[in-house]
Design a protein around this motif. Structure first.
Motif, PDB file in Angstrom:
ATOM      1  N   UNK A 135       6.870 -14.728  21.600  1.00 41.90           N
ATOM      2  CA  UNK A 135       6.958 -13.522  22.423  1.00 41.90           C
ATOM      3  C   UNK A 135       6.389 -12.271  21.768  1.00 41.90           C
ATOM      4  N   UNK A 136       5.904 -12.373  20.561  1.00 45.28           N
ATOM      5  CA  UNK A 136       5.254 -11.245  19.902  1.00 45.28           C
ATOM      6  C   UNK A 136       6.211 -10.264  19.252  1.00 45.28           C
ATOM      7  N   UNK A 137       5.617  -9.417  18.419  1.00 47.41           N
ATOM      8  CA  UNK A 137       6.313  -8.331  17.745  1.00 47.41           C
ATOM      9  C   UNK A 137       5.600  -7.056  18.142  1.00 47.41           C
ATOM     10  N   UNK A 138       6.366  -6.021  18.466  1.00 44.14           N
ATOM     11  CA  UNK A 138       5.798  -4.760  18.946  1.00 44.14           C
ATOM     12  C   UNK A 138       6.226  -3.620  18.031  1.00 44.14           C
ATOM     13  N   UNK A 139       5.308  -2.695  17.776  1.00 38.47           N
ATOM     14  CA  UNK A 139       5.621  -1.476  17.037  1.00 38.47           C
ATOM     15  C   UNK A 139       5.228  -0.309  17.928  1.00 38.47           C
ATOM     16  N   UNK A 140       6.203   0.523  18.255  1.00 40.76           N
ATOM     17  CA  UNK A 140       5.993   1.667  19.146  1.00 40.76           C
ATOM     18  C   UNK A 140       5.335   1.247  20.455  1.00 40.76           C
ATOM     19  N   UNK A 141       5.737   0.074  20.964  1.00 45.39           N
ATOM     20  CA  UNK A 141       5.263  -0.414  22.255  1.00 45.39           C
ATOM     21  C   UNK A 141       3.963  -1.189  22.227  1.00 45.39           C
ATOM     22  N   UNK A 142       3.274  -1.256  21.093  1.00 43.76           N
ATOM     23  CA  UNK A 142       1.999  -1.972  20.999  1.00 43.76           C
ATOM     24  C   UNK A 142       2.214  -3.313  20.297  1.00 43.76           C
TER      25      UNK A 142
ATOM     26  N   UNK B 202       1.584  -6.411  18.005  1.00 41.28           N
ATOM     27  CA  UNK B 202       0.858  -6.586  16.749  1.00 41.28           C
ATOM     28  C   UNK B 202      -0.184  -7.682  16.887  1.00 41.28           C
ATOM     29  N   UNK B 203      -1.346  -7.443  16.290  1.00 43.52           N
ATOM     30  CA  UNK B 203      -2.367  -8.485  16.224  1.00 43.52           C
ATOM     31  C   UNK B 203      -2.782  -8.723  14.771  1.00 43.52           C
ATOM     32  N   UNK B 204      -2.015  -8.142  13.854  1.00 47.38           N
ATOM     33  CA  UNK B 204      -2.235  -8.298  12.423  1.00 47.38           C
ATOM     34  C   UNK B 204      -1.201  -7.463  11.700  1.00 47.38           C
ATOM     35  N   UNK B 205      -1.213  -7.465  10.366  1.00 46.05           N
ATOM     36  CA  UNK B 205      -0.256  -6.643   9.623  1.00 46.05           C
ATOM     37  C   UNK B 205      -0.411  -5.172   9.973  1.00 46.05           C
ATOM     38  N   UNK B 206       0.700  -4.425   9.983  1.00 43.99           N
ATOM     39  CA  UNK B 206       0.674  -3.017  10.356  1.00 43.99           C
ATOM     40  C   UNK B 206       1.552  -2.215   9.411  1.00 43.99           C
ATOM     41  N   UNK B 207       0.996  -1.147   8.852  1.00 46.81           N
ATOM     42  CA  UNK B 207       1.778  -0.238   8.008  1.00 46.81           C
ATOM     43  C   UNK B 207       2.788   0.483   8.887  1.00 46.81           C
ATOM     44  N   UNK B 208       3.998   0.654   8.372  1.00 47.96           N
ATOM     45  CA  UNK B 208       5.058   1.313   9.130  1.00 47.96           C
ATOM     46  C   UNK B 208       5.311   2.715   8.590  1.00 47.96           C
ATOM     47  N   UNK B 209       5.670   3.612   9.489  1.00 55.18           N
ATOM     48  CA  UNK B 209       6.001   4.988   9.126  1.00 55.18           C
ATOM     49  C   UNK B 209       7.446   5.263   9.521  1.00 55.18           C
ATOM     50  N   UNK B 210       8.018   6.292   8.920  1.00 54.78           N
ATOM     51  CA  UNK B 210       9.381   6.693   9.239  1.00 54.78           C
ATOM     52  C   UNK B 210       9.491   6.966  10.738  1.00 54.78           C
TER      53      UNK B 210
ATOM     54  N   UNK C 166       0.802  -1.228   0.000  1.00 53.41           N
ATOM     55  CA  UNK C 166       0.000   0.000   0.000  1.00 53.41           C
ATOM     56  C   UNK C 166       0.834   1.277   0.000  1.00 53.41           C
ATOM     57  N   UNK C 167       1.917   1.301  -0.756  1.00 51.99           N
ATOM     58  CA  UNK C 167       2.720   2.508  -0.883  1.00 51.99           C
ATOM     59  C   UNK C 167       3.684   2.764   0.252  1.00 51.99           C
ATOM     60  N   UNK C 168       3.818   1.837   1.185  1.00 48.21           N
ATOM     61  CA  UNK C 168       4.793   1.958   2.270  1.00 48.21           C
ATOM     62  C   UNK C 168       5.355   0.561   2.509  1.00 48.21           C
ATOM     63  N   UNK C 169       5.818   0.262   3.704  1.00 46.26           N
ATOM     64  CA  UNK C 169       6.157  -1.114   4.058  1.00 46.26           C
ATOM     65  C   UNK C 169       5.298  -1.479   5.253  1.00 46.26           C
ATOM     66  N   UNK C 170       5.060  -2.774   5.418  1.00 48.22           N
ATOM     67  CA  UNK C 170       4.280  -3.240   6.558  1.00 48.22           C
ATOM     68  C   UNK C 170       5.002  -4.394   7.220  1.00 48.22           C
ATOM     69  N   UNK C 171       4.616  -4.650   8.468  1.00 47.38           N
ATOM     70  CA  UNK C 171       5.192  -5.755   9.226  1.00 47.38           C
ATOM     71  C   UNK C 171       4.062  -6.637   9.719  1.00 47.38           C
TER      72      UNK C 171
END
Length: 150
Positions: free
Chosen positions: A117-124, A126-134, A105-110
């Motif tokens: 043990x899970x994957x966290x983005x900005x402390x939250x 993940x419970x599904x794919x997430x678009x990432x920002x700079x 979708x025009x960016x990258x996602x994780x």
């Protein structure tokens, strides 16, 4: 403590703040991009509109590989030794096939790949794919990686 809802770049309010210059007009032309199931395929991601001319990079900011930079050239697997990962973290809290980063979708996602043990983005977590920002911070076990999209 209520958590603040993450707004991917395409959902953020484009209104400039006081004194800030207005953002350039968006490219409204649609481009279809399918990286396919290939891991480490070297797919050129400059074909996606908002990443044209940029090479997304993950910078390890904590953990054994602190200071290392990894270009995201296509679908990129992050995991522990023995899992066939493109980015290998020697961390017992990281699963062999822990997370996947890919153009979307025009960016990258994780996406977390069912890690223990899970994957966290900005402390939250993940419970599904997430678009990432700079500037987003990805945490896997004891390692942290910062997203650079410019």
């Amino acid at each position: 403590v209520p958590s603040e809802r993450y707004a991917p770049p395409y959902e953020r309010d484009p209104t400039p703040t006081a004194g800030a210059a207005a953002p350039p007009p968006r490219d409204t032309e649609s481009t279809t991009f399918d990286p396919g199931p290939r891991i480490g395929s070297g797919t050129v991601i400059a074909d996606t509109p908002s990443l044209a001319g940029a090479k997304p990079t993950l910078v390890v900011t904590s953990g054994e590989l602190a200071g290392r930079r990894f270009a995201v050239d296509g679908t990129t697997l992050i995991g522990r030794e023995g899992g066939g990962a493109d980015i290998t973290l020697a961390d017992p809290q990281v699963s062999g096939r822990h997370a996947l980063v890919r153009p979307a979708n025009g960016t990258i996602e994780i996406a977390d790949l069912g890690s223990t043990n899970g994957t966290y983005v900005n402390g939250a977590r993940l419970d599904g794919p997430k678009a990432l920002a700079d500037g987003d911070v990805i945490t896997l076990g004891q390692s942290a990686l910062t997203v650079e999209l410019r």
